[in-house]
Design a protein around this motif. Structure first.
Motif, PDB file in Angstrom:
ATOM      1  N   GLU A  88      -6.551  -7.799 -15.488  1.00  0.00           N
ATOM      2  CA  GLU A  88      -6.150  -8.235 -14.152  1.00  0.00           C
ATOM      3  C   GLU A  88      -6.980  -7.531 -13.082  1.00  0.00           C
ATOM      4  O   GLU A  88      -7.450  -8.163 -12.121  1.00  0.00           O
ATOM      5  N   ALA A  89      -7.180  -6.212 -13.249  1.00  0.00           N
ATOM      6  CA  ALA A  89      -7.998  -5.466 -12.300  1.00  0.00           C
ATOM      7  C   ALA A  89      -9.449  -5.934 -12.345  1.00  0.00           C
ATOM      8  O   ALA A  89     -10.121  -6.042 -11.312  1.00  0.00           O
ATOM      9  N   MET A 139       0.813  -1.220   0.000  1.00  0.00           N
ATOM     10  CA  MET A 139       0.000   0.000   0.000  1.00  0.00           C
ATOM     11  C   MET A 139       0.845   1.267   0.000  1.00  0.00           C
ATOM     12  O   MET A 139       0.308   2.376   0.127  1.00  0.00           O
ATOM     13  N   ASN A 140       2.173   1.115  -0.113  1.00  0.00           N
ATOM     14  CA  ASN A 140       3.085   2.260  -0.195  1.00  0.00           C
ATOM     15  C   ASN A 140       2.910   3.200   0.997  1.00  0.00           C
ATOM     16  O   ASN A 140       2.714   4.411   0.846  1.00  0.00           O
ATOM     17  N   LEU A 141       3.004   2.622   2.198  1.00  0.00           N
ATOM     18  CA  LEU A 141       2.816   3.390   3.418  1.00  0.00           C
ATOM     19  C   LEU A 141       4.012   3.205   4.346  1.00  0.00           C
ATOM     20  O   LEU A 141       4.535   2.094   4.493  1.00  0.00           O
ATOM     21  N   LYS A 142       4.445   4.304   4.960  1.00  0.00           N
ATOM     22  CA  LYS A 142       5.536   4.264   5.928  1.00  0.00           C
ATOM     23  C   LYS A 142       5.223   5.202   7.072  1.00  0.00           C
ATOM     24  O   LYS A 142       4.434   6.147   6.932  1.00  0.00           O
ATOM     25  N   GLY A 143       5.886   4.961   8.206  1.00  0.00           N
ATOM     26  CA  GLY A 143       5.743   5.863   9.350  1.00  0.00           C
ATOM     27  C   GLY A 143       5.036   5.215  10.509  1.00  0.00           C
ATOM     28  O   GLY A 143       4.401   4.162  10.384  1.00  0.00           O
ATOM     29  N   ASN A 144       5.166   5.866  11.666  1.00  0.00           N
ATOM     30  CA  ASN A 144       4.519   5.377  12.893  1.00  0.00           C
ATOM     31  C   ASN A 144       3.113   5.951  12.998  1.00  0.00           C
ATOM     32  O   ASN A 144       2.896   7.120  12.690  1.00  0.00           O
ATOM     33  N   PRO A 145       2.154   5.160  13.449  1.00  0.00           N
ATOM     34  CA  PRO A 145       0.801   5.694  13.648  1.00  0.00           C
ATOM     35  C   PRO A 145       0.766   6.670  14.812  1.00  0.00           C
ATOM     36  O   PRO A 145       1.412   6.460  15.836  1.00  0.00           O
ATOM     37  N   PRO A 203      -1.292  -0.983  -6.223  1.00  0.00           N
ATOM     38  CA  PRO A 203      -2.046  -2.184  -6.603  1.00  0.00           C
ATOM     39  C   PRO A 203      -2.752  -2.029  -7.938  1.00  0.00           C
ATOM     40  O   PRO A 203      -3.187  -0.939  -8.323  1.00  0.00           O
ATOM     41  N   VAL A 204      -2.862  -3.142  -8.661  1.00  0.00           N
ATOM     42  CA  VAL A 204      -3.337  -3.111 -10.038  1.00  0.00           C
ATOM     43  C   VAL A 204      -4.760  -2.563 -10.152  1.00  0.00           C
ATOM     44  O   VAL A 204      -5.108  -1.958 -11.170  1.00  0.00           O
ATOM     45  N   VAL A 205      -5.577  -2.728  -9.129  1.00  0.00           N
ATOM     46  CA  VAL A 205      -6.960  -2.245  -9.193  1.00  0.00           C
ATOM     47  C   VAL A 205      -7.013  -0.727  -9.306  1.00  0.00           C
ATOM     48  O   VAL A 205      -7.900  -0.176  -9.980  1.00  0.00           O
ATOM     49  N   VAL A 206      -6.037  -0.025  -8.695  1.00  0.00           N
ATOM     50  CA  VAL A 206      -6.035   1.433  -8.769  1.00  0.00           C
ATOM     51  C   VAL A 206      -5.064   1.962  -9.831  1.00  0.00           C
ATOM     52  O   VAL A 206      -5.284   3.033 -10.385  1.00  0.00           O
ATOM     53  N   SER A 207      -3.984   1.228 -10.106  1.00  0.00           N
ATOM     54  CA  SER A 207      -2.996   1.720 -11.072  1.00  0.00           C
ATOM     55  C   SER A 207      -3.353   1.359 -12.513  1.00  0.00           C
ATOM     56  O   SER A 207      -3.000   2.090 -13.443  1.00  0.00           O
ATOM     57  N   SER A 208      -4.033   0.228 -12.712  1.00  0.00           N
ATOM     58  CA  SER A 208      -4.450  -0.189 -14.059  1.00  0.00           C
ATOM     59  C   SER A 208      -5.898  -0.651 -14.009  1.00  0.00           C
ATOM     60  O   SER A 208      -6.201  -1.828 -14.222  1.00  0.00           O
ATOM     61  N   ARG A 216       2.492  -8.266 -10.472  1.00  0.00           N
ATOM     62  CA  ARG A 216       3.723  -8.276  -9.682  1.00  0.00           C
ATOM     63  C   ARG A 216       4.374  -6.904  -9.655  1.00  0.00           C
ATOM     64  O   ARG A 216       4.781  -6.411  -8.593  1.00  0.00           O
ATOM     65  N   GLU A 217       4.466  -6.261 -10.801  1.00  0.00           N
ATOM     66  CA  GLU A 217       5.149  -4.961 -10.865  1.00  0.00           C
ATOM     67  C   GLU A 217       4.394  -3.891 -10.079  1.00  0.00           C
ATOM     68  O   GLU A 217       5.009  -3.108  -9.346  1.00  0.00           O
ATOM     69  N   THR A 218       3.089  -3.836 -10.222  1.00  0.00           N
ATOM     70  CA  THR A 218       2.315  -2.818  -9.498  1.00  0.00           C
ATOM     71  C   THR A 218       2.350  -3.064  -7.995  1.00  0.00           C
ATOM     72  O   THR A 218       2.371  -2.116  -7.203  1.00  0.00           O
ATOM     73  N   SER A 219       2.366  -4.329  -7.595  1.00  0.00           N
ATOM     74  CA  SER A 219       2.439  -4.651  -6.166  1.00  0.00           C
ATOM     75  C   SER A 219       3.779  -4.212  -5.588  1.00  0.00           C
ATOM     76  O   SER A 219       3.844  -3.638  -4.495  1.00  0.00           O
ATOM     77  N   ASP A 220       4.869  -4.469  -6.303  1.00  0.00           N
ATOM     78  CA  ASP A 220       6.197  -4.083  -5.822  1.00  0.00           C
ATOM     79  C   ASP A 220       6.355  -2.571  -5.728  1.00  0.00           C
ATOM     80  O   ASP A 220       7.117  -2.069  -4.894  1.00  0.00           O
ATOM     81  N   ARG A 221       5.639  -1.841  -6.558  1.00  0.00           N
ATOM     82  CA  ARG A 221       5.709  -0.368  -6.524  1.00  0.00           C
ATOM     83  C   ARG A 221       4.768   0.232  -5.488  1.00  0.00           C
ATOM     84  O   ARG A 221       4.750   1.447  -5.294  1.00  0.00           O
ATOM     85  N   GLY A 222       3.984  -0.595  -4.846  1.00  0.00           N
ATOM     86  CA  GLY A 222       3.014  -0.073  -3.892  1.00  0.00           C
ATOM     87  C   GLY A 222       1.838   0.602  -4.559  1.00  0.00           C
ATOM     88  O   GLY A 222       1.172   1.449  -3.964  1.00  0.00           O
TER      89      GLY A 222
END
Length: 325
Positions: free
Chosen positions: A305-306, A123-129, A295-300, A287-293
Motif C-alpha cells: 500500500e505504501a 496527521m495526529n496533530l492538535k492545538g492552536n498555532p 499514515p501508511v507511508v510512514v507506519s508501514s 484505513r486503520e493507519t489513517s484513523d490512528r493518525g
C-alpha cells in the motif's frame, strides 16, 4: 508567542467582512420612479460599445492577480468532484511519499476544507498555532511535514458556522498569513466540488498542477470529470488521475474483487487526455493507519500500500518536471 484561536479569527473576519458590506439607509434611496428616469437617461447618453468596453476594463481590474506563497516553490492541489473517495488520505500520503522518495525535498500540507478539515486527524496533530514575531501563524508539524488547517483553530466536534465571505477571508489567512519557511512543494487538500474555494485558490496563487482522485465507480467518475474540466478552464494543468479503492484483496484467500468497478479512472484519463498516476487498493491497513493518525507511508513503509502511494508521488513529481521543460 501568542496563540490564534477560532474565536479571535472569527471576530477578525467579521470585522473584515463588515468593512466591505456597507448598507444604505432608506434616506439614501431615491424613489423608484426617479431611479427609473435616471437609468433611462444614462442608457441614452452612453454609447453601447463604449459601455461594453468599460465593463471589460472593470472586470479585468477586478480579477485577482496571482501571487506566489512566500517560501513555496510549487503548489499541488489534490481535488475530487465529490466527497468520500479518499482525497484527504491521498493528499497526506502523497506529501509523505514525495519525501520518502527524496528526503532532500521539503513538503508542506494545507487543509483547504474549511467546513470538514481532515488533516489534524490524519496527521495526529492538535492545538492552536502560535504566532511568529511577524504575526504569522506557525504550522504544526508531524512526520517532518508542516501542516495548517482550520481544524487547529476549533474543537474537534465544533461546527464552523460561517457564510461564504467569511470562508473566503479565512482561506486567505490560511494561504497568506502562515510562515511556511522554505518548501519545495505545498500539497493542498481541497474540499470536494467545484465551488468558491477551488476558484479562489486557482485565481489567487500560481498552481503547478492538480491531482484528481476518484474511485472507479461511474457516479464518482462523473464528478471527477467535472473537477478536471474546471481546472482546465482556469488554466491549471491536470497532472493526472489517481484511481483510489481500485481493488480489494481478501486477506484470507487473496481473491481480488473490484468492488467499485474496474479501470474506470483509467478510461476517464484516456478520455481527458491525461495520465493515470496510479492505483491505490482498498485495504484495511490504509484505513486503520489513517484513523490512528499514522499514515501508511510512514507506519508501514515496506507494505504494498505504501509502495502504491510512493509510485503516485513519483509520477506527480515526474509530471511537474515535464511541464517545466
Amino acid at each position: 508567542m501568542a496563540q490564534l484561536t477560532y474565536s479571535k479569527l472569527s471576530h477578525f473576519l467579521r470585522i473584515s467582512v463588515n468593512k466591505h458590506s456597507l448598507l444604505r439607509t432608506g434616506a439614501e434611496i431615491n424613489p423608484g420612479h426617479a431611479c427609473c428616469v435616471q437609468f433611462i437617461r444614462c442608457q441614452r447618453s452612453v454609447d453601447s460599445k463604449a459601455l461594453q468596453e468599460r465593463q471589460k476594463q472593470q472586470m479585468a481590474r477586478g480579477l485577482p492577480k496571482q501571487k506566489p506563497i512566500t517560501g513555496v516553490k510549487q503548489v499541488i492541489v489534490v481535488a475530487s468532484g465529490k466527497g468520500g473517495v479518499g482525497k484527504s488520505t491521498t493528499a497526506v500520503n502523497l506529501a509523505l511519499g514525495i519525501m520518502a522518495n527524496d528526503p532532500n525535498k521539503s513538503v508542506g500540507l494545507l487543509d483547504a476544507d474549511v467546513y470538514g478539515p481532515s488533516i489534524p486527524k490524519l496527521m495526529n496533530l492538535k492545538g492552536n498555532p502560535e504566532l511568529s514575531d511577524h504575526n504569522l501563524m506557525i504550522p504544526l508539524t508531524n512526520y517532518g511535514v508542516p501542516c495548517m488547517s482550520m481544524g487547529f483553530l476549533v474543537d474537534e466536534v465544533a461546527p464552523i458556522v460561517w457564510r461564504g465571505l467569511m470562508v473566503m477571508s479565512g482561506l486567505e489567512k490560511l494561504l497568506r498569513q502562515v510562515d511556511w519557511g522554505s518548501l519545495d512543494y505545498l500539497v493542498v487538500d481541497m474540499p470536494p466540488g467545484t465551488g468558491d474555494v477551488q476558484l479562489s485558490i486557482s485565481q489567487n496563487i500560481p498552481v503547478a498542477g492538480a491531482v484528481i482522485v476518484s474511485t472507479p465507480q461511474d457516479i464518482a467518475l462523473l464528478d471527477a470529470r467535472r473537477g478536471a474540466e474546471m481546472f482546465k478552464k482556469v488554466n491549471v494543468p491536470v497532472l493526472g488521475l489517481v484511481q483510489n479503492m481500485s481493488v480489494f484483496q481478501c486477506p484470507n484467500c487473496n481473491h481480488q474483487t473490484h468492488i467499485f468497478g474496474s479501470d474506470g479512472a483509467r478510461q476517464l484519463a484516456d478520455t481527458l487526455g491525461v495520465r493515470l498516476l496510479g492505483d491505490i487498493p482498498l485495504h484495511l491497513n490504509i484505513r486503520e493507519t489513517s484513523d490512528r493518525g499514522k499514515p501508511v507511508v510512514v507506519s508501514s513503509p515496506d507494505s504494498p500500500e505504501a509502495e502504491a502511494y510512493r509510485k503516485v508521488a513519483f509520477a506527480v513529481v515526474q509530471r511537474l518536471q515535464e511541464l517545466e521543460t
